[in-house]
Design an enzyme around this catalytic site. Structure first.
Site, PDB file in Angstrom:
ATOM      1  CB  SER A 631      -0.753  -0.055   1.193  1.00  0.00           C
ATOM      2  OG  SER A 631      -1.976   0.961   1.150  1.00  0.00           O
ATOM      3  CG  ASP A 716      -7.537  -2.118  -3.052  1.00  0.00           C
ATOM      4  OD1 ASP A 716      -7.726  -1.256  -2.441  1.00  0.00           O
ATOM      5  OD2 ASP A 716      -6.049  -2.150  -3.172  1.00  0.00           O
ATOM      6  CG  HIS A 752      -5.934  -2.333   0.340  1.00  0.00           C
ATOM      7  ND1 HIS A 752      -4.971  -1.876  -0.506  1.00  0.00           N
ATOM      8  CD2 HIS A 752      -5.058  -2.263   1.582  1.00  0.00           C
ATOM      9  CE1 HIS A 752      -4.108  -0.992  -0.081  1.00  0.00           C
ATOM     10  NE2 HIS A 752      -3.990  -1.227   1.188  1.00  0.00           N
TER      11      HIS A 752
END
Length: 780
Positions: A631, A716, A752
């Site tokens: 991320s 995501d 995610h």
């Protein structure tokens, strides 16, 4: 044909990059192909016709012989003066001009590559259309290419996966948590992907366990299942729970009657994290998402009702909402938070018709949270310059009359509190390590619990009973499996009672060593590094491969924790290290402040400094340095490999934030405006220039990059799949990848956090580890 279409066709239909002369030319740009043809035609037609005829004739005569019909030899014709001038002067000049033009062409090509892309960055924007069949096809093709590239590691992946599963105690149960006359626990069963949630009555003889929720049955209907919220009503009859079945973190809220074991017809879509029961056992408060995936509304639902009431809506797009019930059961709290500012709303339970009231009006850059304890509130705040926070207290009937309970300390960051009837537990961080301090509210005595390891972390466990005198917490380190401890808050000996330690089959703690080091950043700041290795595999001569992990954003601390899967790397000679770079919260609030906005590059240069120190200290070498981030940590990986690619051999960027400059400009994307207080508003020219100077997508250059694995989740909502996809395609299209390995792996039905289910997620870890091991020459 537009450039965008050229790029798209090249990738979808051809295994070569645009402009390539090998393989299929179907995807090559029409402009490049036609230009080459035009150049060839113009060159041929620019020579005098007689010269061209001579060449043709010479070839023809070679094939058919040189004798005439009578068998005599034909006498060569004498060149004309014009032809002599052409051969002596014009032709050499033309050849020299063509050579010079060719040199200039390739110089310009090099300069173009060095300075910027062949195609404008907008040429990759077609990848942002998730609904496009072309996008889906592109991602699928890259997944297939990824599988082909890694096919030779299949045996290694299987070996790793079997090692992972072999360490797990597959049939296991968590430590029961007591609440409301029941004890709640989870069981895992061999072969099942998801835990089963149970409860049973406390003190009842031979009490049978009752199943609250079994996600394994739901997973038969959905390939992806993730539990969001799970709360039992105060009278223990109803269970409220929320499920995400796509990975998009858009949860559907459902209710189950635990008395009849029936799921109610109430179904509320598009909910998020945060849930609170009122004391009537029929009213629930929850959050919903706007079109940009921001939790912006609080609703009230009555069981059996099809018409819910809007209780609060947050209009400021910088803020997101969360709702929860106080541990005392006396209040419902709503937290409205931006990256730097907060506001709390509250209402008493049992007052169903009342509205939420603002506890204290928001002030820019002032953050606070509120906890209820009997006749007072405890308030954690950074007001009055308390950058590491302090704790205030105020009477319930006069919340504006505050007094200081715990003062601000420049070297101790207050992170949270846990309230009990007779005690307050303060969670804090000092010297990069988490600690807790117990406050006896009757006599104001205070004490802390020391721990022996120099690299460790503690985490609050579930302590839902306000009247309890026992505190539970989790403890772990790089060499200690997750352990649950309990302490009697009234026990003067402060004895730690170990309730459970995760069993790791075949693990011998004595074989492993953890260390805490410091690297000097460019400005002299000492950057902590936590690392672990297997003693009998570590040489400290630069021959060990290393996996260096980093994050560095949102004041999130990456604490040193145990990972049983990681043993497969350590047992093969890897060192694992965490760079606690600025932008995180490991060393307090200023550590975070010095790694954001116009100081964001500190995060990247800190990481580079850590890598250099580990290489210079012979923990590893450049050819054995592997790095990984997820991320915002994926942004870190993208930034450092575009800044200093020569320092790293292999990189893995999971769901990485790489197209920073454009994403922060696009206010229609999820969470963009919220992010401005973390990275800066690119509509300000100062921030625009600074962001673009480190945005990985905007800084691909003509360099040799590390071997790179990029991962994405199609659903995501936090970091869109197109961030790594565009980065991947730009590297390929601009022919900047040289001979290094470049892979893109997208989960087509997840978000995610990747795949759901413990066994499925282990397959992804095996794939990543096989990529790393294979890249440093470890084949088994």
């Amino acid at each position: 044909m537009p450039t965008t279409q050229l790029v798209r066709q090249s990738i979808r239909f051809s295994s070569t990059t645009p402009g390539s002369t090998t393989g299929s030319t179907e995807g090559s740009p029409t402009q490049s192909t036609s230009s080459a043809s035009s150049t060839a035609n113009n060159t041929a037609s620019s020579a005098p016709t007689s010269g061209g005829t001579t060449a043709a004739r010479t070839g023809s005569s070679t094939a058919s012989g040189t004798q005439g019909a009578a068998g005599s030899t034909t006498r060569p014709r004498r060149p004309s003066t014009k032809e002599l001038l052409w051969m002596a002067v014009a032709k050499p000049l033309l050849a020299a001009g063509m050579l010079a033009g060719s040199i200039l062409f390739w110089v310009n090509q090099y300069r173009e590559h060095y300075r910027g892309p062949i195609y404008p960055d907008q040429a990759y924007d077609w990848l942002e259309d998730k609904r496009s069949l072309g996008v889906y096809s592109f991602l699928s093709v890259q997944n297939n290419n990824c599988d082909k590239e890694m096919a030779h590691t299949k045996p290694l992946q299987e070996t790793l996966y079997n090692e992972f599963v072999g360490r797990i105690k597959e049939d296991d149960v968590t430590v029961p948590i007591q609440h409301g006359g029941y004890e709640y626990f989870r069981e895992t069963v061999q072969g099942l992907n998801y835990p089963i949630h149970y409860r049973r009555k406390v003190g009842a003889k031979d009490a049978e366990k009752e199943c609250l929720l079994d996600l394994n049955s739901l997973s038969k209907e959905f390939p992806f299942v993730r539990l969001g919220e799970m709360e039992v009503s105060p009278d223990n009859r109803y269970l409220a729970y929320s499920l995400d079945t796509t990975g998009a973190e858009q949860y559907t809220l459902r209710f189950k009657d635990l008395k009849t074991n029936q799921v109610l017809s109430d179904s509320i879509p598009n909910t998020y994290y945060g849930l609170a029961w009122d004391n009537d056992n029929a009213t629930v408060y929850y959050t919903t998402l706007d079109s940009k995936c921001r939790p912006h509304q609080i609703w009230k639902h009555q069981l059996g009702s099809s018409s819910d009431q809007l209780m609060y809506e947050e209009a400021d797009e910088r803020f997101h909402l969360h709702v929860h019930r106080s541990k005392s059961g006396g209040y419902i709290f709503v937290n409205a938070d931006s990256q730097v500012t907060s506001e709390v709303l509250f209402k008493k339970t049992n007052q169903l018709k009342s509205q939420f009231t603002v506890f204290k009006p928001r002030q820019q850059n002032i953050q606070y949270s509120v906890t209820h304890h009997k006749n007072r509130f405890f308030i954690i705040t950074n007001e009055d310059g308390a950058f590491n926070s302090k704790i205030l207290e105020a009477p319930v009937d006069n919340r504006n009359k505050t007094t200081e309970y715990v003062p601000h300390q420049s070297d101790v960051k207050i992170q949270g509190i846990d309230e009990f009837n007779g005690h307050l537990v303060v969670y804090q961080r000092q010297n990069g390590l988490r600690q807790f301090e117990v406050h006896d509210l009757a006599n104001n005595n205070r004490y802390s619990i020391p721990f022996n390891e120099n690299v460790y972390t503690i985490r609050p466990a579930d302590n839902p009973e306000f009247e309890s005198t026992r505190l539970r917490f989790g403890y772990t380190s790089l060499t200690t499996p997750p352990t649950v401890y309990e302490i009697d808050l009234n026990d003067p000996t402060r004895h730690l009672n170990q309730l459970k330690q995760d069993e790791v089959k075949g693990f011998n703690r004595e074989l492993y060593q953890s260390e805490r080091l410091f690297a000097a950043a460019d400005d002299g700041t000492k950057i902590p590094i936590s690392l672990v290795y297997r003693k009998d595999r570590f040489k400290k001569d630069g021959s060990n491969p290393i996996l260096l992990y980093g994050y560095g954003a949102y004041e999130i601390s990456v604490d040193p924790t145990f990972d049983m899967n990681r043993l497969s790397l350590l047992d093969r000679g890897f060192v694992f290290a965490i760079a606690h770079v600025r932008g995180g919260g490991e060393m307090g609030r200023l550590w975070y402040e010095n790694g954001k906005l116009l100081k964001k590059k500190n995060t990247f240069t800190d990481f580079i400094a850590c890598a250099k120190m580990l290489q210079e200290s012979k923990y590893t070498s450049i050819k054995k340095t592997c790095i990984v981030g997820r991320s915002a940590g994926g942004l870190l990986i993208g930034a450092v490999i575009t800044m200093k690619p020569e320092l790293f051999h292999t990189a893995v960027a999971h769901v990485p934030f790489l197209d920073v400059f454009k994403t922060l400009h696009n206010e229609s994307l999820p969470l963009t405006i919220i992010e401005w207080e973390e990275w800066g508003n690119p509509n300000d020219p100062v921030y625009a220039e600074y962001i673009k100077s480190y945005s990985p997508f905007d800084n691909i250059r003509w360099k040799t990059y590390p071997n790179l694995l990029l991962t994405a989740g199609l659903n995501d909502p936090r970091v869109s799949y197109h961030e790594p996809a565009k980065f991947f395609l730009k590297m390929h299209t601009d022919r900047r990848i040289h001979k290094q390995k470049l892979l893109l792996k997208t989960e087509m039905g997840a978000g995610h956090g990747g795949k759901s289910g413990r066994y499925e997620s282990l397959k992804d870890v095996a794939f990543e580890y096989a990529f790393l091991l294979d890249d440093v020459g470890i084949k088994e």
